[in-house]
Design a protein around this motif. Structure first.
Motif, PDB file in Angstrom:
ATOM      1  N   HIS A  28      39.085  39.557  46.137  1.00 56.31           N
ATOM      2  CA  HIS A  28      38.602  38.458  46.984  1.00 56.31           C
ATOM      3  C   HIS A  28      39.242  38.508  48.366  1.00 56.31           C
ATOM      4  N   ASN A  31      38.217  41.505  50.383  1.00 55.15           N
ATOM      5  CA  ASN A  31      36.856  41.260  50.864  1.00 55.15           C
ATOM      6  C   ASN A  31      36.860  40.329  52.076  1.00 55.15           C
ATOM      7  N   TYR A  87      34.577  45.137  42.612  1.00 52.81           N
ATOM      8  CA  TYR A  87      34.277  43.761  42.195  1.00 52.81           C
ATOM      9  C   TYR A  87      33.013  43.717  41.318  1.00 52.81           C
ATOM     10  N   ARG A  96      32.593  38.689  33.467  1.00 58.81           N
ATOM     11  CA  ARG A  96      32.924  37.554  34.334  1.00 58.81           C
ATOM     12  C   ARG A  96      31.683  36.931  34.965  1.00 58.81           C
ATOM     13  N   TYR A 129      33.019  26.886  37.172  1.00 56.71           N
ATOM     14  CA  TYR A 129      32.364  26.569  38.440  1.00 56.71           C
ATOM     15  C   TYR A 129      31.229  25.594  38.173  1.00 56.71           C
ATOM     16  N   GLN A 133      28.490  25.737  43.085  1.00 51.41           N
ATOM     17  CA  GLN A 133      29.368  26.899  43.292  1.00 51.41           C
ATOM     18  C   GLN A 133      28.718  28.162  42.738  1.00 51.41           C
ATOM     19  N   TYR A 137      27.956  31.356  44.988  1.00 51.66           N
ATOM     20  CA  TYR A 137      28.658  32.614  44.741  1.00 51.66           C
ATOM     21  C   TYR A 137      27.679  33.723  44.350  1.00 51.66           C
ATOM     22  N   HIS A 191      32.427  27.317  52.690  1.00 51.22           N
ATOM     23  CA  HIS A 191      33.359  27.787  51.659  1.00 51.22           C
ATOM     24  C   HIS A 191      34.822  27.478  52.018  1.00 51.22           C
ATOM     25  N   SER A 201      42.237  24.659  44.324  1.00 52.27           N
ATOM     26  CA  SER A 201      41.380  25.828  44.097  1.00 52.27           C
ATOM     27  C   SER A 201      41.869  26.996  44.963  1.00 52.27           C
ATOM     28  N   MET A 205      43.410  30.675  43.878  1.00 51.26           N
ATOM     29  CA  MET A 205      42.907  31.952  44.393  1.00 51.26           C
ATOM     30  C   MET A 205      44.043  32.754  45.021  1.00 51.26           C
TER      31      MET A 205
END
Ligand code: HEM
Length: 209
Positions: A28, A31, A87, A96, A129, A133, A137, A191, A201, A205
């Protein structure tokens, strides 16, 4: 007694549920860095031949001039692509995507959006989520794939002519690439604002729990 309490607390902390696994956190943030580099250098490249009647201010572009921006764009491209492939591969292989992003139903999106706008959305269980969300996503992952493919189509329109043709030609692919960027920037604004509104949150992360 107090050392027992401390060790209990230690046990609780170390066995607390992992909300975001290490691999998700790693990809994440790589990215996020790659996207920002791509967007800022992309704006400089756009300025050399604008599609619309405006240019991006040089204060928010990267590379200084067309040649410099292309070097940044192609360097960050590898980071974005390799990281994105990791990912996607792990997202599918570990289940996931299925577990966290599906199902997405119109009723779920409408009722969660309504709850969010009236301040009634629960943030108690960060391992799940909500439908808004999930939609955002899943949507941004598709846009991420599209921006890379349309970028490849305008980078190598001769070698990858079938890909370029799939987009309807070089010119259309350029517009697709631009609008994907606009979607990512719009996503990013919302976001980041939401991450700051629900700081736990963001913490999850960063440190996982
Ligand atoms: C500095 C910028 C960013 C911040 C502060 C940030 C923050 C976060 C946080 C806190 C979460 C977990 C959210 C939750 O519980 O809903 C998350 C998840 C996510 N973010 Fe970001 N993010 C940033 C940039 C980006 C960018 C640039 C993208 C893609 C274009 C992105 C895509 C995602 C996706 C797809 C997820 C879900 C990941 C998964 O569960 O597999 N983020 N982000």
């Amino acid at each position: 007694m107090s050392s027992l309490a401390a060790s209990d607390e230690h046990t609780v902390l170390t066995t607390a549920k992992v909300i975001q696994p290490a691999w998700v956190r790693t990809v994440h943030w790589i990215n996020a860095v790659a996207m920002v580099l791509m967007i800022m250098s992309g704006w400089q490249i756009y300025n050399a031949s604008p599609l619309f009647g405006f240019k991006f201010s040089s204060s928010i572009t990267l590379g200084g001039w067309l040649g410099g921006a292309l070097l940044w764009h192609f360097a960050a491209m590898w980071l974005l692509m390799v990281n994105g492939l990791v990912y996607l591969t792990l997202g599918f292989a570990t289940g996931r995507f299925r577990k966290k992003l599906l199902p997405i139903t119109p009723e779920g999106v409408i009722s969660d959006a309504r709850a969010a706008l009236t301040g009634k959305l629960s943030h108690d269980d960060l391992t799940k989520y909500n439908h808004v969300q999930k939609l955002l996503y899943a949507g941004i992952i598709v846009v991420g794939v599209l921006i890379v493919l349309s970028g490849l189509a305008i980078w190598k329109p001769v070698q990858l002519q079938y890909l370029t043709a799939l987009f309807g030609g070089y010119d259309v692919a350029r517009y697709v690439h631009f609008f994907c960027m606009a979607a990512i920037v719009a996503f990013l604004v919302v976001h980041v604002a939401l991450a700051l509104l629900v700081p736990k949150s963001l913490r999850a992360m960063i440190i996982g729990r």
